[in-house]
Design a protein around this motif. Sequence first.
Motif, PDB file in Angstrom:
ATOM      1  N   ILE A  94      54.186 -83.251 -18.640  1.00 15.60           N
ATOM      2  CA  ILE A  94      54.332 -84.370 -19.523  1.00 15.60           C
ATOM      3  C   ILE A  94      53.010 -84.746 -20.115  1.00 15.60           C
ATOM      4  CG2 ILE A  94      54.855 -86.982 -19.890  1.00 15.60           C
ATOM      5  CD1 ILE A  94      56.879 -86.474 -17.295  1.00 15.60           C
ATOM      6  N   LEU A  95      52.712 -84.808 -21.688  1.00 14.26           N
ATOM      7  CA  LEU A  95      51.757 -85.357 -22.154  1.00 14.26           C
ATOM      8  C   LEU A  95      52.124 -86.587 -22.711  1.00 14.26           C
ATOM      9  CD1 LEU A  95      48.904 -85.090 -23.612  1.00 14.26           C
ATOM     10  CD2 LEU A  95      49.926 -84.125 -25.303  1.00 14.26           C
ATOM     11  N   ILE A  96      51.260 -87.758 -22.717  1.00 11.96           N
ATOM     12  CA  ILE A  96      51.502 -89.243 -23.028  1.00 11.96           C
ATOM     13  C   ILE A  96      50.452 -89.477 -23.831  1.00 11.96           C
ATOM     14  CG2 ILE A  96      52.447 -91.541 -22.260  1.00 11.96           C
ATOM     15  CD1 ILE A  96      53.367 -90.220 -19.613  1.00 11.96           C
ATOM     16  N   ASN A  97      50.492 -90.186 -24.978  1.00 11.01           N
ATOM     17  CA  ASN A  97      49.522 -90.930 -25.568  1.00 11.01           C
ATOM     18  C   ASN A  97      49.450 -92.297 -24.964  1.00 11.01           C
ATOM     19  OD1 ASN A  97      48.186 -92.275 -27.524  1.00 11.01           O
ATOM     20  ND2 ASN A  97      49.728 -92.547 -29.133  1.00 11.01           N
ATOM     21  N   ARG A 111      53.079 -82.331 -13.294  1.00 17.47           N
ATOM     22  CA  ARG A 111      51.881 -82.222 -13.781  1.00 17.47           C
ATOM     23  C   ARG A 111      52.005 -83.292 -14.926  1.00 17.47           C
ATOM     24  NH1 ARG A 111      48.775 -77.624 -13.019  1.00 17.47           N
ATOM     25  NH2 ARG A 111      47.262 -79.132 -14.247  1.00 17.47           N
ATOM     26  N   ILE A 112      51.056 -84.318 -15.162  1.00 19.79           N
ATOM     27  CA  ILE A 112      51.039 -85.305 -16.261  1.00 19.79           C
ATOM     28  C   ILE A 112      49.575 -85.207 -16.795  1.00 19.79           C
ATOM     29  CG2 ILE A 112      50.976 -87.792 -16.540  1.00 19.79           C
ATOM     30  CD1 ILE A 112      52.896 -88.040 -14.132  1.00 19.79           C
ATOM     31  N   TYR A 113      49.595 -85.072 -18.170  1.00 20.09           N
ATOM     32  CA  TYR A 113      48.400 -85.281 -19.060  1.00 20.09           C
ATOM     33  C   TYR A 113      48.509 -86.528 -19.880  1.00 20.09           C
ATOM     34  CZ  TYR A 113      48.525 -80.308 -17.967  1.00 20.09           C
ATOM     35  OH  TYR A 113      48.833 -78.975 -17.445  1.00 20.09           O
ATOM     36  N   THR A 114      47.657 -87.099 -20.174  1.00 22.95           N
ATOM     37  CA  THR A 114      47.221 -88.520 -20.841  1.00 22.95           C
ATOM     38  C   THR A 114      46.172 -88.060 -21.991  1.00 22.95           C
ATOM     39  OG1 THR A 114      45.753 -89.550 -19.560  1.00 22.95           O
ATOM     40  CG2 THR A 114      48.030 -89.886 -19.025  1.00 22.95           C
ATOM     41  N   ILE A 115      46.441 -88.789 -23.155  1.00 20.37           N
ATOM     42  CA  ILE A 115      45.568 -88.838 -24.274  1.00 20.37           C
ATOM     43  C   ILE A 115      45.352 -90.037 -24.921  1.00 20.37           C
ATOM     44  CG2 ILE A 115      47.083 -87.631 -25.819  1.00 20.37           C
ATOM     45  CD1 ILE A 115      43.343 -87.133 -25.965  1.00 20.37           C
ATOM     46  N   PRO A 116      44.239 -90.762 -25.174  1.00 17.01           N
ATOM     47  CA  PRO A 116      44.371 -92.127 -25.910  1.00 17.01           C
ATOM     48  C   PRO A 116      44.250 -91.830 -27.342  1.00 17.01           C
ATOM     49  CG  PRO A 116      42.082 -91.555 -25.137  1.00 17.01           C
ATOM     50  CD  PRO A 116      43.010 -90.384 -24.457  1.00 17.01           C
ATOM     51  N   ALA A 117      45.313 -91.096 -27.944  1.00 17.06           N
ATOM     52  CA  ALA A 117      45.560 -90.596 -29.177  1.00 17.06           C
ATOM     53  C   ALA A 117      45.561 -91.893 -29.930  1.00 17.06           C
ATOM     54  CB  ALA A 117      46.757 -90.058 -29.436  1.00 17.06           C
ATOM     55  N   THR A 118      46.211 -93.072 -29.905  1.00 21.35           N
ATOM     56  CA  THR A 118      46.006 -94.125 -30.752  1.00 21.35           C
ATOM     57  C   THR A 118      44.543 -94.536 -31.017  1.00 21.35           C
ATOM     58  OG1 THR A 118      48.185 -94.966 -30.038  1.00 21.35           O
ATOM     59  CG2 THR A 118      46.594 -96.374 -31.147  1.00 21.35           C
ATOM     60  N   ALA A 119      43.713 -94.790 -29.979  1.00 24.91           N
ATOM     61  CA  ALA A 119      42.391 -95.148 -30.001  1.00 24.91           C
ATOM     62  C   ALA A 119      41.498 -94.072 -30.715  1.00 24.91           C
ATOM     63  CB  ALA A 119      41.848 -95.466 -28.568  1.00 24.91           C
ATOM     64  N   ILE A 173      39.444 -82.343 -32.717  1.00 21.32           N
ATOM     65  CA  ILE A 173      38.118 -82.206 -31.998  1.00 21.32           C
ATOM     66  C   ILE A 173      38.091 -83.125 -30.769  1.00 21.32           C
ATOM     67  CG2 ILE A 173      35.815 -81.735 -31.804  1.00 21.32           C
ATOM     68  CD1 ILE A 173      36.053 -80.724 -34.623  1.00 21.32           C
ATOM     69  N   GLU A 174      38.146 -84.434 -31.117  1.00 20.71           N
ATOM     70  CA  GLU A 174      37.914 -85.267 -30.099  1.00 20.71           C
ATOM     71  C   GLU A 174      39.343 -85.320 -28.952  1.00 20.71           C
ATOM     72  OE1 GLU A 174      36.790 -89.422 -30.868  1.00 20.71           O
ATOM     73  OE2 GLU A 174      35.638 -88.687 -32.416  1.00 20.71           O
ATOM     74  N   ALA A 175      40.385 -85.163 -29.602  1.00 18.59           N
ATOM     75  CA  ALA A 175      41.555 -85.061 -28.554  1.00 18.59           C
ATOM     76  C   ALA A 175      41.570 -83.949 -27.621  1.00 18.59           C
ATOM     77  CB  ALA A 175      42.610 -85.232 -29.401  1.00 18.59           C
ATOM     78  N   TYR A 176      41.130 -82.869 -28.274  1.00 13.00           N
ATOM     79  CA  TYR A 176      40.943 -81.657 -27.363  1.00 13.00           C
ATOM     80  C   TYR A 176      40.186 -81.819 -26.313  1.00 13.00           C
ATOM     81  CZ  TYR A 176      40.563 -76.418 -26.886  1.00 13.00           C
ATOM     82  OH  TYR A 176      40.733 -75.142 -26.385  1.00 13.00           O
ATOM     83  N   ASN A 177      38.976 -82.416 -26.558  1.00 16.13           N
ATOM     84  CA  ASN A 177      37.981 -82.776 -25.445  1.00 16.13           C
ATOM     85  C   ASN A 177      38.296 -83.947 -24.598  1.00 16.13           C
ATOM     86  OD1 ASN A 177      36.381 -80.536 -26.204  1.00 16.13           O
ATOM     87  ND2 ASN A 177      35.756 -81.665 -27.937  1.00 16.13           N
ATOM     88  N   ARG A 178      39.226 -84.796 -24.621  1.00 17.69           N
ATOM     89  CA  ARG A 178      39.425 -86.101 -24.072  1.00 17.69           C
ATOM     90  C   ARG A 178      40.794 -86.066 -23.365  1.00 17.69           C
ATOM     91  NH1 ARG A 178      37.887 -90.906 -27.806  1.00 17.69           N
ATOM     92  NH2 ARG A 178      38.541 -92.160 -25.898  1.00 17.69           N
TER      93      ARG A 178
END
Length: 480
Positions: A94-97, A111-119, A173-178
Amino acid sequence: MLEIRGHARGGQGMVTAFEILAKAFSKLDDFQVQAFPAFGVERTGAPIQAFLRVAKKEILNRSNIYNPHLIVIFDESLIDQIPVFEGLQAKGAILINTEKPLDHFKGFAERIYTIPATAISLDLGLGSKSLPIVNAAMIGAILRIFEADLYVGQEIVRANVPAKHDANMQSVIEAYNRVIGVEKRNEKLIDRLNAPPTEKISSLDELYFEEIPKPEGLSAPFWSVPMSKNKTGNWRLMTPAYVDRTPPCNANCPAGTDVRAFVKLVTERKFQEAYESIYSNNPFPSICGRVCPKFCEQNCNRNEFDQGVNVGAIERFVGDKAISNAIMAKPLLHKERIAVIGSGPAGLTAALRLREKGYPVTVFEAQPLAGGMMRTGIPKFRLPDEVLDREIDIIKQKGVDIILNRKVSVEEISYYFDAIITAVGSHIGSELGLSNEELLTDGISFLRDFKLSGDIAGIKPGHKVAIIGGGNTAIDVSRT
């Protein structure tokens, strides 16, 4: 095959993101891709879904994705409102914003992934607090999970976003690295993505089930697993079969004409080929196009929609237009001589076909003109003499001899011919069974006498004429 399902709120953001992702995957390797949404006319902010398939072979499945390997949540508020994790493969991810820690989602998936996409998006000026545009950030995060080439992803985003190209590129780029949770490589997802077409994936969840034995004697396709696994409808059980059936127009043509074939040739402007298609069964296309009862039109499939195709008019057009090739008689191949008594449509057709096979054929006709009932029973205003003469002349040019004004019997000519065909027709009108019937003139006789000699049976202007009957002959007599 890799299957990804996304959850967001409408409008079109996530749908566009999945389309861009499909293009990115297609550039990364020799992948086949498929991306599509599942939404109708929902209001803005309503939950929507999008689907992405990536495979090393042709993708034949056209259904929604019910058991994804990766679920992507663009809006975390959906988690408490709809079953976004439903159907996830047992070892899927799962990938969650979100900005919440991973432990907050513990138990939803292995397996869980997170990304602060809104920020990330708001920091780069993509959208507003009420409507952040997180597409590029989510694309970057998904590419990172699969260890995809960041440069390829950047170029695809640059080519497909409508505005703020630099900000969207930086967001990728930022999301790829965070992305949080990628510290340990996800072998299962990457294996699923890169599996060769012939390789069976066993590292991800396999659907274990007990096969149902096929009943004895059953020849139809058989679904051997529980119907709960058949998520796309009963069509998956069926084997397509092409059935070639006779069209009703063809089936109802007494002459055996391939109606569908010649109409199709006309639509392609292949008029000579259309003529030859008709002529192979019926040597009178110009005549039939004018006087045939048109059983083909009466049984046309289009009658159920609007009205039948005007086949008669098309046949008449073909017969009048397409006779352009030089007409030549076939060489004589047989010594047996054949006689035909009667020059109506049956006699002339029989004579023509035998002559085309190489037999010498002679037709005997008692009347002064050939054509049988076509000549004597159909008025000129329905069948002009020049049309009838033209089609009979073609038969004569093909080598058939026609002797007029010669009434013969089988016994009379049997000595001179090896075979005789009688095609004398039915030129006698029906009796009514009434007294004083000898005072009547039957319609067939009236039409014949008028057509051949102008005999009007003593009728003069001002006479009152009664016609008993209402069929074709009665109408032809009344009009004459």
